[in-house]
Design an enzyme around this catalytic site. Structure first.
Site, mmCIF file in Angstrom:
data_model
loop_
_atom_site.group_PDB
_atom_site.id
_atom_site.type_symbol
_atom_site.label_atom_id
_atom_site.label_comp_id
_atom_site.label_asym_id
_atom_site.label_seq_id
_atom_site.Cartn_x
_atom_site.Cartn_y
_atom_site.Cartn_z
ATOM 1 N N LYS A 51 -4.483 -4.005 -8.471
ATOM 2 C CA LYS A 51 -4.008 -2.684 -8.034
ATOM 3 C C LYS A 51 -5.184 -1.718 -8.067
ATOM 4 C CE LYS A 51 -0.425 0.772 -8.868
ATOM 5 N NZ LYS A 51 0.788 1.127 -9.666
ATOM 6 N N GLY B 256 -2.334 4.080 -4.179
ATOM 7 C CA GLY B 256 -3.273 2.974 -4.108
ATOM 8 C C GLY B 256 -2.710 1.763 -3.401
ATOM 9 N N SER C 89 0.845 -1.185 0.000
ATOM 10 C CA SER C 89 0.000 0.000 0.000
ATOM 11 C C SER C 89 0.881 1.235 0.000
ATOM 12 C CB SER C 89 -0.922 -0.003 1.224
ATOM 13 O OG SER C 89 -1.727 1.162 1.253
ATOM 14 N N VAL D 37 -2.348 -2.765 -3.467
ATOM 15 C CA VAL D 37 -2.324 -3.964 -4.294
ATOM 16 C C VAL D 37 -2.812 -5.142 -3.457
ATOM 17 C CG1 VAL D 37 -0.918 -5.507 -5.699
ATOM 18 C CG2 VAL D 37 -0.414 -3.061 -5.647
ATOM 19 N N ASP E 270 10.908 5.861 -11.444
ATOM 20 C CA ASP E 270 10.762 5.326 -10.086
ATOM 21 C C ASP E 270 11.340 3.914 -10.024
ATOM 22 O OD1 ASP E 270 8.027 4.950 -7.684
ATOM 23 O OD2 ASP E 270 10.119 5.490 -7.430
#
Length: 851
Positions: free
Chosen positions: A682, A665, A661, A667, A788
């Site tokens: 997700k 959001g 988390s 998963v 990322d």
């Protein structure tokens, strides 16, 4: 000089962003009511500040104690009277820019870039903050028009790139003689391009006196709705101009000859317009680095412009693709500066032979001359281009053999010679190009056998296309060395023999085409283990054995027609119907019904037995067909999900089902009603700022990418919950080995057993991640950066194949986008080690990956 200029442009707004919070430099007394009120005006205009930067700004407190306020505690502080610098870039602020910002203060620097600001740019900003030198509002969602610049006479840097600003360029901008940088690209600006910079007019006949802007160095208007001609006197009005960017701006007319007098220009980008006429001579631009004139209607005539470029000492990129250049490429091309790295002449009408002198450009890394009318042979001297990574000569009329000297270009990564008239054998020396990832020699007249060396050295991970040639012999066993190859096409040749068992190592294949050859033997069963395979075309060969499995009954995936020795039951494929036992199907034996008709004597008993035999087989076939239909129906159900399906699969979003988390959001792991496989769901938290953007960027990425090392969705769900709130979710295959983070730092995860990655596994994972990055950086159009990259976003499949996921922070690098070169500008979430995408192995070492 040009590189330094561009770096300064990118880095300048970020010089003071080393802190994750906003930074303020104040020039006021400790209890200055003017400053306090000014800051409160700003606070009240910001509706959302998720990072909590403004939470300490209380009405009754002293502003010097507010979080993010920085100043020197010295005696001179008492003499400071007002706010001079406001830097809130790279946050998550929403709302409009306060109208009173700049009142009663000599604000010199305003940086609000890379937020979620909306509304208009306040007209009072430039009217009140008359001391402004820098205004950086780029990468927001600002609308409206750009206000007038009547009183801002000291402004040097204006960045409004990537917003939704409309209207025309304000005429008063021409009165700001101090301006050095103007970036207005990627907006919705309209109106005509100024015809005369001494007395210009946009739509509505508004004068635009830019003749005072002698200090202007960078002028970018690309990707707007502007139109008109390029100003004819631009070189006289802007004598210090170094960068001129007007790509995708609907320019018409010709390039004015006066551009030759812009002696300080280093970057000239007029690509993707409707310019016509001849390419002007640019030899007087001694400092020219990049000439981007592609996708216009320009002509070459006598190619004098090319000869004039020999006077430019340091060009690195020349782009003239998709124009109307014709005639022969002159030998003077070899006289261009050795600093030239990229040369684009593709999609023109250039004829004649390729000059031998082109091999003098020893620093070329990319040579693109595809889709022209070149004839003759490829110069053997091409092997001198030792730095070449991409060579594209496809879709020409070249003949002769592929020079063996091409193998001397050991750095060659992509070779495209398709759709020519080349003959002879494929040179085995290409096996020396260990960096080669893509090879296309299709649609030629190449003969001989496939060289073993070609498959023994290079990875060829992006694909090999040798189709429509005259290649003979068998497929070498060395084909198994291409473990990461995604596309292999040897169709429509004269290849014989069987499919080598070593091909089973090529588990990354998504497309395998071998049709139209003389291949024989049994079709290998290992194809059903290729989980990424989307197309298997073995049609029009001499195969005789077909494995009995559902995989080979999928007519959308497998193409087997044209093999006389094959039959199928049920007949989902275009093959004869098999009336034999299940055991016989495994070996693809001939039709036994015909055999019964020949062997069994005629009579009543024979007829009854035959009828019973056929009916029994028909029932079995119907059962198999029904099973197949049920399977298809279940898959179709999986593609169309409701909120109730998501709720049941996650047990009402139970914490037990939650894998991870974060802010955008959570998963969950679950299983849908009609599917036995686990999935990762997700679910985006749409109440969080940026969650919508994360969802849509992930959808856009997943729509435009396809690679074995990228996470692929099973489906998505966009619906309403029981309270009519939006729900958006992406559903992926559940990868049982979890994230790389859990393997590297299992001590931080309670209940996780200690697991150790072997050296071989670590190398394979690093190679998988590098392959994924190479794909999104170099194969996706426009290029894509993940932004990322970290261990928790690298997932491991059951066979430890690494897959890169979570593209919620990703960015597409559209043409004209200024690529960040400062670490301070790089995004990412906690755990991200910039610039991981550029040095993947160093990133792995940062996490003790190889130790």
């Amino acid at each position: 000089m040009a590189h330094a200029l561009i770096f300064f442009l990118v880095a300048h707004p970020l010089i003071f962003l080393s802190n994750p919070v906003a930074i303020f430099a104040a020039e006021s007394t400790n209890k200055s009511e003017i400053d306090r009120q000014a800051l409160l005006f700003f606070r009240d205009g910001i509706t959302i500040h998720p990072l909590g930067v403004l939470s300490s700004w209380a009405n009754g407190s002293t502003y010097c104690n507010w979080e993010g306020l920085v100043g020197e505690l010295s005696p001179s502080l008492a003499n400071l009277t007002s706010l001079a610098r406001l830097d809130l870039g790279n946050n998550l602020f929403s709302g409009a820019i306060p109208k009173d910002l700049g009142n009663n203060m000599p604000l010199s620097t305003l940086i609000l870039s890379r937020n979620n600001l909306t509304g208009q740019i306040p007209a009072t900003l430039f009217a009140n903050a008359t001391s402004l030198t820098t205004v950086d509002l780029q990468q927001n969602s600002l609308t409206g028009v750009i206000p007038q610049f009547d009183k801002v006479t000291s402004l040097k840097y204006l960045y409004v790139t990537e917003n939704l600003v409309s209207g025309s360029i304000p005429p008063s901008i021409g009165n700001v003689s101090s301006l050095h940088f103007i970036l207005l690209d990627q907006n919705m600006l309209t109106g005509s391009i100024p015809e005369n910079l001494s007395f210009n007019r946009l739509s509505g006949h508004v004068p635009l006196p830019l003749y005072n802007m002698s200090a202007l160095k960078y002028f970018s208007l690309g990707r707007n709705g502007l139109h008109g001609q390029l100003p004819s006197d631009i070189s006289y009005s802007l004598p210090n101009l170094q960068v001129l960017v007007m790509q995708s701006t609907n320019l018409v007319g010709s390039i004015p000859p006066s551009l030759e007098n812009a002696s300080n220009v280093q970057v000239l980008d007029l690509s993707n317009n409707s310019l016509h006429g001849r390419v002007p001579s640019l030899g007087s631009l001694a400092n020219l680095h990049q000439v981007l004139l592609g996708r216009n209607q320009l002509e070459a005539y006598d190619w004098q412009f090319l000869a004039s470029l020999t006077n430019c000492s340091q060009p690195t990129k020349l782009s003239l693709e998709e124009n109307m250049l014709n005639g022969s490429l002159p030998r003077s091309i070899g006289n261009l500066s050795a600093s030239l790295e990229n040369l684009f002449f593709g999609s023109n009408q250039i004829s004649g032979s390729i000059p031998v002198e082109i091999s003098n450009l020893i620093n070329l890394t990319l040579l693109s001359m595809e889709n022209n009318l070149f004839t003759g042979s490829i110069p053997p001297t091409m092997g001198k281009l030792q730095n070449l990574f991409i060579l594209n000569l496809s879709r020409n009329k070249l003949s002769g053999q592929i020079p063996s000297s091409t193998g001397n270009i050991t750095q060659l990564g992509k070779l495209f010679l398709d759709d020519n008239g080349l003959s002879g054998n494929i040179p085995s020396s290409l096996g020396q190009c260990l960096s080669m990832v893509q090879l296309n020699l299709s649609y030629n007249s190449l003969g001989g056998s496939l060289p073993e060396e070609l498959f023994a050295g290079p990875s060829l991970s992006l694909g090999v296309d040798l189709s429509f040639n005259k290649i003979t012999g068998e497929i070498p066993e060395e084909i198994g060395n291409l473990a990461t190859i995604v596309l292999l096409n040897v169709s429509n040749n004269l290849i014989t023999g069987s499919i080598p068992s070593t091909l089973s190592s090529c588990y990354a294949l998504s497309s395998l085409c071998m049709e139209g050859n003389g291949l024989s033997g049994n079709i290998p069963e290992f194809f059903e283990n290729f989980t990424l395979l989307e197309k298997l075309d073995l049609s029009h060969n001499n195969f005789v054995g077909l494995p009995f499995s559902d995989f080979f009954q999928n007519s959308t995936l497998v193409i087997l027609d044209g093999n006389k020795g094959l039959c199928s039951s049920p007949s989902a494929l275009k093959l004869p119907f098999c009336y034999d036992t299940i055991e016989s199907k495994k070996h693809g034996v001939p039709n036994h019904v015909t055999l019964l008709l020949v062997v069994i004597p005629s009579g009543t008993i024979a007829s009854i037995l035959l009828l019973w035999f056929v009916v029994a087989l028909w029932k079995k076939d119907k059962e198999a067909e029904q099973k197949s239909e049920n399977f298809s129906r279940n898959n179709e159900t999986l593609k169309k999900l409701s909120y109730d399906d998501i709720l049941k699969a996650t047990n009402c979003f139970s914490m037990v089902h939650q894998i991870s988390s974060n802010r955008p959001g959570s998963v969950y792991v679950g299983r849908f009603k009609y599917d036995k496989s686990l999935v990762a769901i997700k679910v985006f938290n749409l109440n969080e700022p940026g969650a919508y953007e994360s969802y849509f960027i992930e959808c856009e990425v997943l729509r435009n990418t396809l690679h074995r090392n990228l996470m692929r969705p099973v489906t998505l769900c966009s619906t309403l919950d029981t309270e009519n709130h939006e729900l958006k979710a992406l559903i992926f295959k559940f990868l049982v080995n979890g994230s790389l983070e859990r393997w590297l730092h299992c001590e931080y995860y309670s209940g996780m057993p200690e697991r150790v990655l072997s050296l071989g596994q670590r190398i394979c994972i690093a190679a998988d991640v590098a392959s994924a990055l190479d794909y999104i950086h170099n194969q996706v159009t426009p290029p894509l950066v993940h932004c990322d990259l970290k261990p928790s976003n690298i997932l491991l499949d059951i066979d430890m194949t690494a897959r890169l996921g979570d593209f919620g922070s990703a960015k597409f690098l559209f043409p004209g986008l200024i690529v960040p070169k400062s670490l301070a500008e790089v995004g990412g979430t906690i755990g991200y080690m910039a610039p991981g995408e550029k040095v993947t192995l160093a990133f792995m070492q940062t996490y003790n990956f190889f130790y």
